[in-house]
Write an enzyme that holds these catalytic residues in place. Structure first.
Site, mmCIF file in Angstrom:
data_model
loop_
_atom_site.group_PDB
_atom_site.id
_atom_site.type_symbol
_atom_site.label_atom_id
_atom_site.label_comp_id
_atom_site.label_asym_id
_atom_site.label_seq_id
_atom_site.Cartn_x
_atom_site.Cartn_y
_atom_site.Cartn_z
ATOM 1 N N LYS A 10 50.198 -68.058 14.883
ATOM 2 C CA LYS A 10 48.999 -67.876 15.484
ATOM 3 C C LYS A 10 48.943 -66.775 16.790
ATOM 4 C CE LYS A 10 47.579 -72.735 14.706
ATOM 5 N NZ LYS A 10 47.537 -73.970 15.463
ATOM 6 N N GLU B 56 37.128 -77.850 11.918
ATOM 7 C CA GLU B 56 37.234 -76.633 10.806
ATOM 8 C C GLU B 56 36.796 -76.920 9.482
ATOM 9 O OE1 GLU B 56 41.477 -76.430 10.819
ATOM 10 O OE2 GLU B 56 41.844 -76.056 12.793
#
Length: 412
Positions: free
Chosen positions: A331, A199
């Site tokens: 999510k 990330e």
């Protein structure tokens, strides 16, 4: 109402180079909506299965066989689209069609509808009229499943510039800390290769304590007060350490083990010492009572469930009953469809639990989750600090500020 006139799927690749599914939805023969499903590395036991038989090709085949069922539906009618998906797959985890299809189809439909209606995506699905910008929350130092051996066991050390007044200011403050941390790591170890995890967080060979210390120091090097203008967060991703047979958290890289009681103390010490505004999955994915202890002890910290709640409305109801968390990760691909995710968000909001809309470690360059963060009244938008697939979401926040529809930053 805009009508779906065509649906097309394809195999693409996410930011980790793994296969995924992208779907195009066209409304009224001219308005293209597009969405590409992400995937996680640290995956909760109860989240939606990405692909049928774990094969992207099979999910795409199933979609292609059923395309006609979606043609003619209103592209902004999530309930009807969801109903057709559920006629194909009634399993509780989308194992028959794949959560990637449910994700991409529902988001692409709304994307298409937004263009047909000439409205921003967030407005089409909005659950609030008091729109605010969520604070960008990003990984500055990575370990665990997001980085290689030798990095910290703690999966993410995160940054959130809570003193910022605008999305741009918040993004720039986060970028400055990320850059300063890179310099601090280079100074600490001249042989540091500037390696980064999935990330975009720096991935140094370092233990948990030193990683937290050097991250806090980077904030203070820039003249910020830790916990005031800029705050740290941590994703413990504790399910990756949990050994169900031993009934202990095994920290292989750091070389110690924690009983459940010791794990609570371990997380509490970090929250207190580093003034964390955000603590994710500090215990394993079924430890609702242990999470409740931390949530009660730290009311000013978003004690957040991710693997614990997996964007699942039923599991969230259990967490609400036990008072397990003050924050939850949203999510969409954990839930499967956007319809499921919005149901989850409604429950969280009703119970005054802060929503943190989040990316996945395996991402695309799509921007829609920035709109989902605004539409659901999210407190934070967890989308990274650097990297093209992360910056795409942050840049969209700046574009959204040009509409003049969103008033200021979320209250944290």
């Amino acid at each position: 109402m805009p009508k779906i006139t065509s649906v097309r799927g394809r195999l693409l690749y996410n930011s980790r180079g793994s296969k995924t599914i992208e779907i195009d939805v066209i409304s009224d023969k001219k308005h293209l909506g597009r969405a590409c499903a992400p995937s996680g590395a640290s995956v909760g036991k109860y989240e939606a299965q990405s692909f049928a038989d774990n094969k992207p090709e099979k999910s795409l085949q199933i979609l292609n066989k059923n395309i006609k069922k979606f043609v003619g539906l209103d592209s902004d009618d999530l309930k009807s689209i969801q109903r057709e998906i559920r006629k194909i797959d009634s399993t509780n985890n989308y194992s028959k069609i794949g959560g990637a299809v449910a994700y991409a189809l529902t988001i692409a439909s709304i994307d298409s509808a937004a263009k047909a209606r000439d409205e921003p995506f967030f407005k089409v699905i909005s659950q609030t009229k008091k729109w605010r910008f969520p604070f960008p929350l990003g990984n500055i130092l990575g370990g665990g499943a997001h980085a290689g051996p030798g990095t910290p066991d703690i999966q993410e050390i995160l940054i959130c510039s809570i003193g910022a007044k605008t999305p741009r200011e918040s993004i720039e403050m986060n970028l400055a800390v990320h850059k300063e941390l890179g310099k601090a790591l280079q100074k600490d170890n001249p042989r540091f290769t500037n390696g980064r995890g999935d990330e975009g967080g720096w991935a140094p060979e370092m233990d948990n304590e030193k990683a937290l210390e050097i991250s806090a120091q980077a904030i203070e090097n820039l003249g910020y007060t830790l916990g005031k203008e800029v705050a740290l967060g941590a994703d413990f991703a504790s399910s990756t350490q949990w050994d169900g047979k031993k009934k202990k958290y095994v920290y292989d890289r750091a070389g110690f083990e924690n009983t459940p009681e010791e794990q609570i103390d371990f997380a509490a010490d970090i929250i207190k010492k580093y003034k964390l505004i955000y603590a994710e999955d500090a215990v394993h994915e079924e430890a609702f009572d242990d999470m409740a202890i931390l949530a009660k002890k730290f009311p000013k910290t978003f004690v957040t469930g991710d693997d614990l709640t997996v964007t699942n409305p039923k599991i969230l109801q259990k967490a609400v009953k036990k008072k397990s968390c003050t924050g939850v990760i949203l999510k969409v691909n954990q839930a499967g469809s956007l319809y499921d995710a919005l149901e989850f968000a409604q429950i969280a909001s009703k119970n005054k639990i802060g929503i943190i809309t989040s990316h996945r470690s395996g991402e695309s360059t799509d921007y829609q989750i920035s709109h989902i963060g605004v539409a659901t009244g999210s407190k934070m938008l967890k989308v990274g600090v650097v990297g093209g697939e992360r910056i795409a979401k942050l840049n969209e926040l700046i574009r959204l500020s040009e509409h003049g529809l969103i008033s200021g930053m979320a209250e944290v």
